[in-house]
Design an enzyme around this catalytic site. Structure first.
Site, PDB file in Angstrom:
ATOM      1  N   ASN A 176     -53.047  21.263  51.650  1.00 31.88           N
ATOM      2  CA  ASN A 176     -52.570  22.055  50.575  1.00 31.88           C
ATOM      3  C   ASN A 176     -53.615  23.369  50.881  1.00 31.88           C
ATOM      4  O   ASN A 176     -54.868  23.381  50.480  1.00 31.88           O
ATOM      5  CB  ASN A 176     -52.876  21.509  49.122  1.00 31.88           C
ATOM      6  CG  ASN A 176     -52.897  22.494  48.131  1.00 31.88           C
ATOM      7  OD1 ASN A 176     -52.461  23.828  48.414  1.00 31.88           O
ATOM      8  ND2 ASN A 176     -53.478  22.135  46.880  1.00 31.88           N
ATOM      9  N   TRP A 177     -53.039  24.490  51.236  1.00 27.62           N
ATOM     10  CA  TRP A 177     -53.899  25.564  51.887  1.00 27.62           C
ATOM     11  C   TRP A 177     -54.249  26.588  50.356  1.00 27.62           C
ATOM     12  O   TRP A 177     -54.902  27.255  50.540  1.00 27.62           O
ATOM     13  CB  TRP A 177     -53.171  26.539  52.744  1.00 27.62           C
ATOM     14  CG  TRP A 177     -53.216  26.144  54.154  1.00 27.62           C
ATOM     15  CD1 TRP A 177     -53.863  24.557  54.550  1.00 27.62           C
ATOM     16  CD2 TRP A 177     -52.675  26.505  55.403  1.00 27.62           C
ATOM     17  NE1 TRP A 177     -53.821  24.685  55.846  1.00 27.62           N
ATOM     18  CE2 TRP A 177     -53.118  25.538  56.427  1.00 27.62           C
ATOM     19  CE3 TRP A 177     -52.102  27.563  55.553  1.00 27.62           C
ATOM     20  CZ2 TRP A 177     -52.847  25.870  57.705  1.00 27.62           C
ATOM     21  CZ3 TRP A 177     -51.648  27.950  56.929  1.00 27.62           C
ATOM     22  CH2 TRP A 177     -51.862  27.049  57.900  1.00 27.62           C
ATOM     23  N   LYS A 178     -53.624  26.293  49.315  1.00 25.16           N
ATOM     24  CA  LYS A 178     -53.819  26.913  48.193  1.00 25.16           C
ATOM     25  C   LYS A 178     -53.662  28.355  48.472  1.00 25.16           C
ATOM     26  O   LYS A 178     -52.860  28.768  49.381  1.00 25.16           O
ATOM     27  CB  LYS A 178     -55.258  26.677  47.643  1.00 25.16           C
ATOM     28  CG  LYS A 178     -55.487  24.971  47.583  1.00 25.16           C
ATOM     29  CD  LYS A 178     -56.744  24.828  46.598  1.00 25.16           C
ATOM     30  CE  LYS A 178     -56.863  23.299  46.312  1.00 25.16           C
ATOM     31  NZ  LYS A 178     -57.578  22.825  45.546  1.00 25.16           N
ATOM     32  N   HIS A 220     -49.325  20.431  40.464  1.00 23.91           N
ATOM     33  CA  HIS A 220     -50.993  20.245  40.861  1.00 23.91           C
ATOM     34  C   HIS A 220     -51.920  20.649  39.816  1.00 23.91           C
ATOM     35  O   HIS A 220     -51.260  21.530  38.970  1.00 23.91           O
ATOM     36  CB  HIS A 220     -51.303  21.575  42.099  1.00 23.91           C
ATOM     37  CG  HIS A 220     -52.520  21.458  42.740  1.00 23.91           C
ATOM     38  ND1 HIS A 220     -53.536  21.763  42.166  1.00 23.91           N
ATOM     39  CD2 HIS A 220     -53.211  20.631  43.730  1.00 23.91           C
ATOM     40  CE1 HIS A 220     -54.838  21.469  42.844  1.00 23.91           C
ATOM     41  NE2 HIS A 220     -54.392  20.664  43.818  1.00 23.91           N
ATOM     42  N   GLU A 263     -54.330  22.724  39.442  1.00 28.64           N
ATOM     43  CA  GLU A 263     -54.332  24.217  39.099  1.00 28.64           C
ATOM     44  C   GLU A 263     -53.291  24.897  38.352  1.00 28.64           C
ATOM     45  O   GLU A 263     -53.247  25.776  37.757  1.00 28.64           O
ATOM     46  CB  GLU A 263     -54.804  24.776  40.599  1.00 28.64           C
ATOM     47  CG  GLU A 263     -56.199  24.379  40.993  1.00 28.64           C
ATOM     48  CD  GLU A 263     -56.371  24.380  42.524  1.00 28.64           C
ATOM     49  OE1 GLU A 263     -55.598  24.785  43.235  1.00 28.64           O
ATOM     50  OE2 GLU A 263     -57.282  23.606  43.008  1.00 28.64           O
ATOM     51  N   GLU A 283     -54.887  12.843  41.779  1.00 29.46           N
ATOM     52  CA  GLU A 283     -55.926  13.968  42.103  1.00 29.46           C
ATOM     53  C   GLU A 283     -56.738  14.199  41.048  1.00 29.46           C
ATOM     54  O   GLU A 283     -56.381  14.794  40.001  1.00 29.46           O
ATOM     55  CB  GLU A 283     -55.322  15.192  42.613  1.00 29.46           C
ATOM     56  CG  GLU A 283     -54.346  15.214  43.826  1.00 29.46           C
ATOM     57  CD  GLU A 283     -54.512  16.569  44.589  1.00 29.46           C
ATOM     58  OE1 GLU A 283     -54.938  16.573  45.672  1.00 29.46           O
ATOM     59  OE2 GLU A 283     -54.238  17.600  43.872  1.00 29.46           O
ATOM     60  N   GLY A 314     -62.262  20.115  45.010  1.00 26.77           N
ATOM     61  CA  GLY A 314     -63.195  21.265  45.364  1.00 26.77           C
ATOM     62  C   GLY A 314     -64.342  21.258  44.779  1.00 26.77           C
ATOM     63  O   GLY A 314     -65.111  22.044  45.037  1.00 26.77           O
ATOM     64  N   SER A 355     -61.550  16.347  47.322  1.00 25.15           N
ATOM     65  CA  SER A 355     -62.561  16.340  48.394  1.00 25.15           C
ATOM     66  C   SER A 355     -62.565  15.422  49.451  1.00 25.15           C
ATOM     67  O   SER A 355     -63.667  14.849  49.607  1.00 25.15           O
ATOM     68  CB  SER A 355     -63.878  16.173  47.477  1.00 25.15           C
ATOM     69  OG  SER A 355     -64.194  17.193  46.638  1.00 25.15           O
ATOM     70  N   GLY A 382     -57.378  19.788  50.513  1.00 20.55           N
ATOM     71  CA  GLY A 382     -57.571  21.370  50.198  1.00 20.55           C
ATOM     72  C   GLY A 382     -58.343  21.713  51.114  1.00 20.55           C
ATOM     73  O   GLY A 382     -57.755  21.767  52.169  1.00 20.55           O
ATOM     74  N   GLY A 383     -59.540  21.842  50.790  1.00 14.31           N
ATOM     75  CA  GLY A 383     -60.458  22.750  51.658  1.00 14.31           C
ATOM     76  C   GLY A 383     -60.582  22.265  53.071  1.00 14.31           C
ATOM     77  O   GLY A 383     -60.545  23.041  54.003  1.00 14.31           O
TER      78      GLY A 383
HETATM   79  P1  PGA Z   1     -60.103  19.628  47.845  1.00 15.06           P
HETATM   80  O1  PGA Z   1     -58.488  19.915  47.129  1.00 15.06           O
HETATM   81  O2  PGA Z   1     -59.797  18.672  48.991  1.00 15.06           O
HETATM   82  O3  PGA Z   1     -60.488  20.969  48.381  1.00 15.06           O
HETATM   83  O4  PGA Z   1     -60.734  18.906  46.869  1.00 15.06           O
HETATM   84  C1  PGA Z   1     -57.639  18.978  46.883  1.00 15.06           C
HETATM   85  C2  PGA Z   1     -56.426  19.458  46.407  1.00 15.06           C
HETATM   86  O5  PGA Z   1     -56.551  20.235  45.356  1.00 15.06           O
HETATM   87  O6  PGA Z   1     -55.266  19.207  46.543  1.00 15.06           O
END
Ligand code: PGA
Length: 249
Positions: free
Chosen positions: A9-11, A95, A97, A167, A173, A213, A234-235
């Site tokens: 997930n590149w956000k 998600h 967010e 999640e 993050g 993470s 994500g990251g």
């Molecule tokens: P993260 O994000 O791996 O940066 O913690 C995961 C996500 O939000 O899907």
């Protein structure tokens, strides 16, 4: 029996040029990975570049969100119909967010999941508790409410086609990964809920990903858990080498 999915997930990161550069480096690193499904979810403007770069490879491209109608006067939104038309094959739904910053609620989960399926997209539906909820011993209550509100209204045929991503918000993050045990317990809880609603067969088949993470150095222990069917990353999915290491856990 359940084929793992490693999804990135590149956000809100990368331009189309960055996307091209990522795929050039990433493709050869995962070309022989047949043990899992690989999905990358870039921001909307990068989807055409990603789809073009992933043609003929084992990498599927997904979006990070969708609107539930086909088309209409809905400024700023993108429909499942449009995503399907450009060659997307999956989409992230709800998600944390989106829940936190855009007020998405369980009714949106139902509408978006159904719209994704209507347009042939595999929905990856996110659930998970916040830190205050975990500390207040409310994790199962929160997961139950998210399941009952967002997933239980689906038909069995619809449920059979979705992927769930657990999640925990406190792990996203933050560098604080859930331990494999914590994640597996939550996955088991969700699977039991699924079995009660949709029966043992469908519950045993639904893939439940862990997200929060996930890094090259913790993915192996997470994936060793029977209950964990993959990761939503994500990251660590932004760098080709690090995401390739995760794919090849
Ligand atoms: P993260 O994000 O791996 O940066 O913690 C995961 C996500 O939000 O899907």
């Amino acid at each position: 029996m359940r084929k793992p999915i490693l999804a990135g997930n590149w956000k809100m990161y990368k331009t189309p040029a960055d996307t091209q550069a990522f795929f050039e480096a990433f493709k050869p690193l995962v070309a022989d990975a047949t043990h899992c499904d690989i999905v990358i979810c870039p921001p909307f403007p990068n989807l055409p570049a990603a789809i073009e770069a992933a043609k003929g490879t084992n990498i599927a491209i997904g979006a990070q969100n969708l609107y539930w109608g086909r088309e209409g006067a809905v400024t700023g939104e993108v429909s499942g119909h449009m995503l399907q038309a450009i060659g997307c094959t999956s989409v992230i739904v709800a998600h944390s967010e989106r829940r936190q910053y855009f007020g998405e609620i369980e009714a949106d989960v139902v509408r978006k999941t159904q719209a994704a399926l209507e347009y042939g997209l595999m929905p990856m539906v996110c659930v998970g508790e916040r830190l205050d909820e975990r500390e207040g011993n409310r994790t199962e209550e929160v997961l139950a409410a998210q399941f009952d509100g967002g997933l239980a209204p689906l038909t069995p045929e619809q449920f059979a086609q979705i992927v769930i991503a657990y999640e925990p918000v406190w792990a996203i993050g933050t560098g604080k990964t859930a331990t494999p045990q914590i994640a597996a317990d939550a996955h088991r809880f969700i699977r039991v809920k699924a079995a009660k609603k949709f029966g043992d067969d469908l519950a045993s088949k639904v893939r439940i990903l862990y997200g929060g993470s996930v890094k090259p150095d913790n993915v192996k222990n997470l994936m060793a858990e029977e209950e964990i069917d993959g990761a939503l990353v994500g990251g660590a999915s932004l760098d080709p080498k690090s995401f390739a290491a995760i794919v090849k856990y």
